[in-house]
Each structure stands twice: as C-alpha cells, then as structure tokens.
Design an enzyme around this catalytic site. Structure first.
Site, PDB file in Angstrom:
ATOM      1  N   LYS A  10      -3.861  15.826  -8.330  1.00  0.00           N
ATOM      2  CA  LYS A  10      -3.241  15.880  -9.649  1.00  0.00           C
ATOM      3  C   LYS A  10      -2.514  17.202  -9.880  1.00  0.00           C
ATOM      4  CE  LYS A  10      -4.590  11.771 -10.731  1.00  0.00           C
ATOM      5  NZ  LYS A  10      -3.612  10.672 -10.876  1.00  0.00           N
ATOM      6  N   ASP A  55       0.872  -1.169   0.000  1.00  0.00           N
ATOM      7  CA  ASP A  55       0.000   0.000   0.000  1.00  0.00           C
ATOM      8  C   ASP A  55       0.908   1.217   0.000  1.00  0.00           C
ATOM      9  OD1 ASP A  55      -1.665   2.154   0.617  1.00  0.00           O
ATOM     10  OD2 ASP A  55      -2.987   0.949   1.895  1.00  0.00           O
ATOM     11  N   VAL A  56       0.861   2.031  -1.064  1.00  0.00           N
ATOM     12  CA  VAL A  56       1.816   3.128  -1.209  1.00  0.00           C
ATOM     13  C   VAL A  56       1.592   4.243  -0.190  1.00  0.00           C
ATOM     14  CG1 VAL A  56       2.254   2.691  -3.655  1.00  0.00           C
ATOM     15  CG2 VAL A  56       0.438   4.316  -2.976  1.00  0.00           C
ATOM     16  N   TYR A  75      -9.394  14.727  -5.896  1.00  0.00           N
ATOM     17  CA  TYR A  75      -8.672  14.194  -7.052  1.00  0.00           C
ATOM     18  C   TYR A  75      -7.945  15.329  -7.777  1.00  0.00           C
ATOM     19  CZ  TYR A  75      -7.927  11.761 -11.514  1.00  0.00           C
ATOM     20  OH  TYR A  75      -7.368  11.210 -12.648  1.00  0.00           O
ATOM     21  N   THR A 126     -10.523   1.970 -18.060  1.00  0.00           N
ATOM     22  CA  THR A 126      -9.986   1.082 -17.027  1.00  0.00           C
ATOM     23  C   THR A 126     -11.080   0.781 -15.999  1.00  0.00           C
ATOM     24  OG1 THR A 126      -9.318   2.825 -15.482  1.00  0.00           O
ATOM     25  CG2 THR A 126      -7.784   2.300 -17.294  1.00  0.00           C
TER      26      THR A 126
END
Length: 342
Positions: free
Chosen positions: A179, A83-84, A175, A211
């Site tokens: 970004k 898990d990053v 989000y 995706t």
C-alpha cells in the site's frame, strides 16, 4: 447520460482536478478485482447509471454473479477470468476491453489480498504473493491501460489503496509495503502525466470496509479475524469511485478526515508501535483458529458477494479500541509538536 451524484457523500478529498468530458453517453468501465467486495459494489453502482462494464477477476462464479446483478441494475457487463499477477493476461484484457467498449473511460484497479501474522512466522512465498497481487498487479493494470488513455487523449485510472497506505500495519507487513508502494507509484505517474490534463490518476483510501476480505486473507496468528463495529459499507466506497468518473480527484479518503493521514506521518513511528503492541495482546485473547492461506493462491469457490456476512453484533470490538487509542495518540503528538513550535 450524465452520471448521478452518489446517494451519500462520504469521501473527504484533497487536490481536486478538473473533470474530464467523456465522448459517449454511457461510461465505459473496466474493473479488476470485480468478483466481490468493493469491486462488486462499484460494478453494480456504475451499472445503475447505465454504464458499460468489463469485469475481471480470478473466480468465474463470482464474476458471473456480479455481472447478473449489473444487468439487473440496468448496465451491460462482460466478464473475463484474469489473474492480475500475469502481465500478459492483463495486457490482453485491456485489448479485449477496448474492442468491447470502443474506448475505456475509467479503469478501476481493485485487486487486494492480505496475510495476517508476524512477518517471520509467515512463509515468504505468501508475502511475495501479496506484493505480486497488490502492487505489481496494479502496476500491470496501469501499464496496460495508460497507452489506451494516451491514444484516446483521456481516461481515469482509479487506484484502490486504503488507509494502510499512510498508517503502517503490524502483523501485515507485506500488505503495508504494497500500500505504501502504491501511493508512491501513483504520485510518480501523476508527475509523468502532467502534460495530459484529461488523463487522471485517482487514489482511494478507505478505512475498514465490510467485505469478504478477512475471509479471503491468509491467517497465521492462530486468532479468528473479525471486523470492528462501524466498518464502512462497500456501497459508500463504490459511490465515491462512481463520483470520480464525473470529477476526478487525486486523493479521496473515506471513513476518516483526510487530514488524519498527514497527522499520522507527523506522529510516525508511534502509531505503528502502539498498533503492534495492541495486535500482540489481541492475538493472544481472540477466539482460536487454524492457520490458512485463504484465497491467496486460488479464488474462493462460489460467489463471495459484496459484504462479509458477519453480523454486526458479533464483531470483535477490540480493533475499534485499538484504532481509537492510536488516533488519540496521534492527536496528542500533533498538539505537543505544535506547542513546541510556538
């Protein structure tokens, strides 16, 4: 073995740099977020060149599926459940990857999650989770691998950002913040690394990609999420990332002209306002669904695969109309500003 050219050239680029020379025939690659979508497609694309891969993500079943596909395609693949958002775990991944591969030629940070809904209607912990995964997770990756690159004297860090790094996304405030933050982070790293010409920071900005991302997203709109027609195939993005192993570039844009990013900045804040109004209307008309946290806190069970699995004919065309409207206004605003300047 030299990496082959992508089968289709889909990326427009800015600020190209001189390619690095890797010291072995097989490219040695680490991919985080490798269990589905773009990460999975890129792993398979690298495997076709004979690359040696270390694949990391939260879901073991998805990783095992992608590793099998990589071996079938002619590469070698090891998997690690990571898990990053855990910086120590990412540091251990970098150490293990170096032991497995000998050196790391390219590290692809591809982890990305999202939550859709009006900012004040989404639990704050969900917004925080998006920032932790999308921004801090990539920062953890870079912090782990840059010392490796500096010791080696070469290396390529590929930072998956998305077109959302230039155009703000109403209903996806966290989000958008992640970004925009990633874009600034990359620019800062490139400035710090200017004395190391064989170490590259490469940003990738695709538009909508087909995706499992929408299926994994948390959703508080009450409306069923769907991709618009004309979304990019993950394989096209994968080809662009593979090309960076041969010819690193600061910025790669896929699915739209690179100049459009600059136009969007000139026209701000109008595009976000228009998209916000559009999302208000869309969320009221779309097919209804229950709120969900998606895969924010745990991976989807089983293998998610590369694509969304959503039939093209059933995709919601509304997002395409909204995007077209926004792009048209961007062009109009740019034209007006040019006229006023003359």
């Amino acid at each position: 073995m030299r990496l082959h050219e992508p089968t289709t050239h889909t990326a427009s680029t800015m600020n190209s740099t001189t390619p690095s020379t890797t010291p072995t025939s097989a490219t040695r690659v680490v991919i985080t977020g490798a269990s589905s979508g773009i990460g999975a497609a890129t792993a398979i694309a690298f495997a076709r060149t004979g690359a040696m891969l270390v694949l990391a993500a939260r879901g073991r079943e998805g990783l095992d599926d992608v590793a099998r596909r990589c071996r079938d395609a002619g590469g070698s693949a090891e998997v690690r459940v990571v898990d990053v958002t855990d910086a120590d775990a990412v540091g251990a991944l970098a150490t293990e990857a170096q032991e497995i591969l000998g050196e790391i030629d390219l590290w692809f940070s591809d982890v990305g999650i999202g939550v859709v809904g009006k900012y004040d209607e989404v639990p704050l912990e969900d917004h925080r989770r998006v920032i932790e995964a999308n921004l801090l997770g990539h920062m953890h990756d870079a912090h782990a691998v840059l010392p490796v690159f500096l010791r080696q004297g070469h290396g390529i860090w590929v930072n998956m950002i998305s077109f959302g790094g230039f155009v703000a996304s109403p209903y996806s405030a966290a989000y958008a913040a992640s970004k925009f933050g990633l874009r600034g982070f990359s620019e800062a790293l490139r400035a710090e690394l200017h004395a190391h010409p064989d170490i590259h920071v490469c940003d990738v900005y695709p538009t909508f990609v087909d995706t499992p991302g929408f299926r994994h997203a948390a959703n508080y709109t009450g409306a069923k999420l769907s991709y618009p027609p004309g979304t990019l195939a993950p394989e096209k993005v994968a080809d662009a990332v593979v090309a960076l192993a041969r010819q690193p570039r600061d910025t790669t844009v896929i699915g739209a002209p690179a100049a459009l990013m600059k136009i969007s900045e000139l026209a701000a804040p109008l595009p976000a306002l228009l998209l916000g109004r559009f999302m208000d209307s869309w969320s009221k008309r779309a097919e209804r669904t229950e709120n969900t946290t998606g895969a924010l806190y745990a991976p989807e069970r089983g293998a998610s695969g590369v694509h969304s699995g959503q039939p093209q004919a059933q995709r919601n065309t509304a997002l395409t109309v909204g995007a077209g409207l926004a792009l048209g206004v961007l062009g109009w605003q740019l034209l007006r500003r040019r006229e006023r300047s003359h």
